[in-house]
Write a protein that holds these residues in place. Sequence first.
Motif, PDB file in Angstrom:
ATOM      1  N   VAL A  10       0.916  -1.212  -0.060  1.00 22.82           N
ATOM      2  CA  VAL A  10       0.030  -0.005   0.156  1.00 22.82           C
ATOM      3  C   VAL A  10       0.887   1.237  -0.046  1.00 22.82           C
ATOM      4  N   LYS A  11       0.273   2.332  -0.175  1.00 19.17           N
ATOM      5  CA  LYS A  11       0.898   3.671  -0.089  1.00 19.17           C
ATOM      6  C   LYS A  11       1.081   4.402   1.238  1.00 19.17           C
ATOM      7  N   ASN A  12       1.814   5.049   1.693  1.00 19.50           N
ATOM      8  CA  ASN A  12       2.017   5.762   2.814  1.00 19.50           C
ATOM      9  C   ASN A  12       1.004   6.998   2.399  1.00 19.50           C
ATOM     10  N   HIS A  13       0.163   7.243   3.563  1.00 17.04           N
ATOM     11  CA  HIS A  13      -0.931   8.337   3.124  1.00 17.04           C
ATOM     12  C   HIS A  13      -0.064   9.699   3.012  1.00 17.04           C
ATOM     13  N   GLU A  71       6.014   3.262  -0.988  1.00 16.59           N
ATOM     14  CA  GLU A  71       5.300   1.942  -0.843  1.00 16.59           C
ATOM     15  C   GLU A  71       5.234   1.494   0.685  1.00 16.59           C
ATOM     16  N   ILE A  72       4.633   0.823   1.277  1.00 17.19           N
ATOM     17  CA  ILE A  72       4.684   0.055   2.586  1.00 17.19           C
ATOM     18  C   ILE A  72       4.407  -1.350   2.266  1.00 17.19           C
ATOM     19  N   ASN A  73       5.320  -2.295   2.517  1.00 16.27           N
ATOM     20  CA  ASN A  73       4.733  -3.705   2.520  1.00 16.27           C
ATOM     21  C   ASN A  73       5.723  -4.522   3.395  1.00 16.27           C
ATOM     22  N   MET A  94       1.257  12.487  15.531  1.00 17.87           N
ATOM     23  CA  MET A  94       1.319  10.867  15.348  1.00 17.87           C
ATOM     24  C   MET A  94       2.455  10.602  14.050  1.00 17.87           C
ATOM     25  N   ASP A  95       3.501  10.944  14.448  1.00 20.87           N
ATOM     26  CA  ASP A  95       4.602  11.107  13.356  1.00 20.87           C
ATOM     27  C   ASP A  95       4.998   9.854  13.110  1.00 20.87           C
ATOM     28  N   TRP A  96       4.390   8.889  12.346  1.00 22.73           N
ATOM     29  CA  TRP A  96       4.666   7.698  11.971  1.00 22.73           C
ATOM     30  C   TRP A  96       4.192   7.331  10.727  1.00 22.73           C
ATOM     31  N   LEU A  97       4.254   6.090  10.202  1.00 25.15           N
ATOM     32  CA  LEU A  97       3.422   5.704   9.044  1.00 25.15           C
ATOM     33  C   LEU A  97       1.894   5.715   9.139  1.00 25.15           C
ATOM     34  N   HIS A  98       1.262   5.945   7.937  1.00 19.81           N
ATOM     35  CA  HIS A  98      -0.130   5.948   7.969  1.00 19.81           C
ATOM     36  C   HIS A  98      -0.714   5.392   6.541  1.00 19.81           C
TER      37      HIS A  98
END
Length: 333
Positions: free
Chosen positions: A203-206, A211-213, A276-280
Amino acid sequence: MKSTIFLLLLSSVLLVCTLQAENPKADYEKLAKELEVRELSTLMFANYNDANLRKIDVYLEKHPKSPEREKVLYLRAYSIWSLHRYEEAPPAYAALLKEFPKSKFSRIARIREAAAYLFSGQAEQALPRLQALQKDFPDRPEMYARELAYALSRSGNQDAALAFMNYVETKMLFSKKDRLLPRIKHHFDMVRMIGKPVRDFNVKNHRSGKEINPGTLKGKVVLMDFWATWCRPCLAEIPHVKGTHKIFSHEGFEIFSVSLDDNRAKLDRMIADKKMDWLHHYDGKKWKNELAVKFGVHSVPANLLIDQNGIVQGVNLRGKAIRKLVSKLLDPQ
């Protein structure tokens, strides 16, 4: 004569005032009204906050022998539980059970006492309490099955958890309780992920579009956290999650939040406001979110804790239970 009458009147007034001051029923009715208490057969609901909790404590201190004390002790434990103070909840439920062992609230009190131990990272305390419930109510596994499966797994007894879940599913089917199974089974299915590689996704980082996988996350301990801005329990967990991130983010811990919202602007505001400074990840599909469907998420909050090799090591952790397992995975010594 006049002084005698005056003294008698004064004594009567003082007696009335004393009786009013020591009237536990009247005080309970006032408390119930202020807390907007709703009573069912074996459940009670009320407005919970710190101010109301103080009112409950005042009542309990003032009326140590009140006939209404059972209800007020339950309201105290219920309020602490509802405020997500899971470390404080077990003693509150234990106090009710100690004073009123045959309380009409005993079953829910025992379940929540054990669940609070689970949520505060004390599975070893939860396990014997849940096993006692299983012994007392062998034909009612729907009462405690989810919690007992989690407790077995988190106590290092994953094989026992798997066997228990298979047993419960079979028993409930043969007992014609299959209509109750879906709300239990999706928890079971989450527990069954433990010890296995995380399911593949891409998926994509908001925010960045990258990409996030599982491949991009490998080498880190990752909390994959399903949540929503409209979910009160999710919001209550944010301070715990942020606290764990603050401590361990520089040691290889990452959070990957999956939003089940459908309002992008509201989500963005909350991410910014809560820092919330992380991946979304966000796709606006709510319960049909791509990852929610893939991982069988039917309620939030829900999460998976994944180790550096992409293996699921914990699911649906809350509060300090997250920090405890993250610390263990980062430093297995």
